[in-house]
Write a protein that holds these residues in place. Structure first.
Motif, short mmCIF file in Angstrom:
data_model
loop_
_atom_site.label_atom_id
_atom_site.label_comp_id
_atom_site.label_asym_id
_atom_site.label_seq_id
_atom_site.Cartn_x
_atom_site.Cartn_y
_atom_site.Cartn_z
N ILE A 168 0.77 -1.32 -0.06
CA ILE A 168 -0.08 -0.12 -0.01
C ILE A 168 0.70 1.20 0.02
N LYS A 169 2.00 1.13 0.71
CA LYS A 169 2.90 2.49 0.87
C LYS A 169 3.57 2.73 -0.61
N ARG A 170 3.82 1.80 -1.23
CA ARG A 170 4.43 1.99 -2.72
C ARG A 170 3.54 2.15 -3.86
N LEU A 171 2.13 2.20 -3.76
CA LEU A 171 1.37 2.50 -4.69
C LEU A 171 1.27 3.83 -5.13
N ARG A 172 1.07 4.08 -6.32
CA ARG A 172 1.05 5.30 -7.13
C ARG A 172 -0.46 6.03 -6.45
N LYS A 173 -0.59 7.22 -6.89
CA LYS A 173 -1.96 7.77 -6.52
C LYS A 173 -3.00 7.11 -7.20
N SER A 174 -3.07 6.95 -8.46
CA SER A 174 -4.05 6.01 -9.17
C SER A 174 -4.21 4.62 -8.68
N GLU A 175 -3.27 4.11 -8.40
CA GLU A 175 -3.16 2.68 -8.10
C GLU A 175 -3.77 2.77 -6.41
N LYS A 176 -3.73 3.65 -5.81
CA LYS A 176 -4.62 3.78 -4.45
C LYS A 176 -5.95 3.97 -4.59
N TRP A 177 -6.56 4.47 -5.62
CA TRP A 177 -8.00 4.80 -5.96
C TRP A 177 -8.34 3.47 -6.32
N ILE A 178 -7.78 2.58 -7.32
CA ILE A 178 -8.06 1.44 -7.94
C ILE A 178 -7.97 0.46 -6.71
N ALA A 179 -7.19 0.47 -5.85
CA ALA A 179 -7.07 -0.43 -4.61
C ALA A 179 -8.36 -0.21 -3.90
N LEU A 180 -8.88 1.03 -3.64
CA LEU A 180 -9.98 1.20 -2.78
C LEU A 180 -11.20 0.64 -3.30
N PHE A 181 -11.36 0.71 -4.61
CA PHE A 181 -12.67 0.37 -5.23
C PHE A 181 -12.52 -1.36 -5.72
N SER A 182 -11.17 -1.73 -5.69
CA SER A 182 -11.23 -3.19 -5.82
C SER A 182 -11.67 -4.07 -4.86
N ASN A 183 -11.95 -3.84 -3.66
CA ASN A 183 -12.45 -4.26 -2.72
C ASN A 183 -11.53 -5.56 -2.13
N LYS A 184 -10.23 -5.54 -2.46
CA LYS A 184 -9.02 -6.40 -2.13
C LYS A 184 -8.59 -5.92 -0.84
N CYS A 185 -8.78 -5.18 -0.39
CA CYS A 185 -7.80 -4.40 0.91
C CYS A 185 -8.56 -5.05 2.18
N THR A 186 -7.44 -5.11 3.35
CA THR A 186 -8.11 -5.53 4.49
C THR A 186 -8.22 -4.20 5.30
N ASP A 187 -8.78 -4.44 6.36
CA ASP A 187 -9.25 -3.09 7.03
C ASP A 187 -8.01 -2.23 7.42
#
Length: 194
Positions: A168-187
């Protein structure tokens, strides 16, 4: 009490997050990140527009968009979320884009009044089978030299199932948004993103 995990693509949640005047800064951040716009290219303001576009002809099809906005430079933006794969998704996206483009001017008005239209499609399914990229960007370019022919057209398809969550700490800004909507993140990863 058991925690309930929110589906980030839920229509109500998505629109409350990104289609609300109180959250313009979030929407601007999302758009500038996904479109990789920085500093002088970045959008700095937006106005949410009516999401229902009437047909040009009486027998035409009404289009109801998820999010429609006009940016500070008059660029029109459409953000669509698709959970289930509709038939002809590519044509549907093109139809929505074309409606936004053609809806800008009326009879007798000059074509020079047409502004850019950008379409962003967040998809909870795979659309393109010829590659594993989660973000596909489309423009009108010359087949020979690949230079942009007309900048008015820009379309993005973000295929969330193809997104590979990394550190998570190494993601680009666009990837952070995609990660948010991907529903693949832990709490814990969601907290870090937020």
């Amino acid at each position: 009490m058991e925690k309930v995990k929110v589906n980030m693509l839920n229509d109500v949640f998505f629109k409350a997050l990104l289609c609300d005047d109180r959250h313009k800064e979030l929407t601007l951040n999302f758009l500038n990140s996904i479109l990789n716009r920085t500093e002088e290219q970045a959008f700095c303001d937006l106005e949410f527009l009516d999401k229902e576009i009437d047909p040009i002809i009486d027998a035409g099809k009404v289009s109801i968009l998820d999010i429609r906005a006009k940016m500070n430079d008059n660029t029109q933006v459409n953000i669509e979320v698709q959970i289930a794969k509709p038939k002809d998704m590519k044509k549907r996206a093109m139809f929505y884009w074309a409606k936004l483009y053609s809806y800008q001017i009326s009879e007798g008005e000059d074509y020079s009044l047409l502004n850019d239209v950008i379409s962003i499609n967040l998809l909870n399914f795979r659309l393109f089978t010829n590659h594993d990229r989660c973000h596909t960007a489309c423009h009108i370019t010359d087949d020979f030299d690949k230079k942009t022919v007309i900048k008015d057209f820009e379309m993005h398809f973000i295929e969330l199932p193809k997104f590979k969550l990394g550190d998570i700490k190494r993601l680009r800004k666009s990837e952070k948004w995609i990660a948010l909507f991907s529903n693949k993140c832990t709490d814990e990863e969601l907290e870090e993103l937020l």
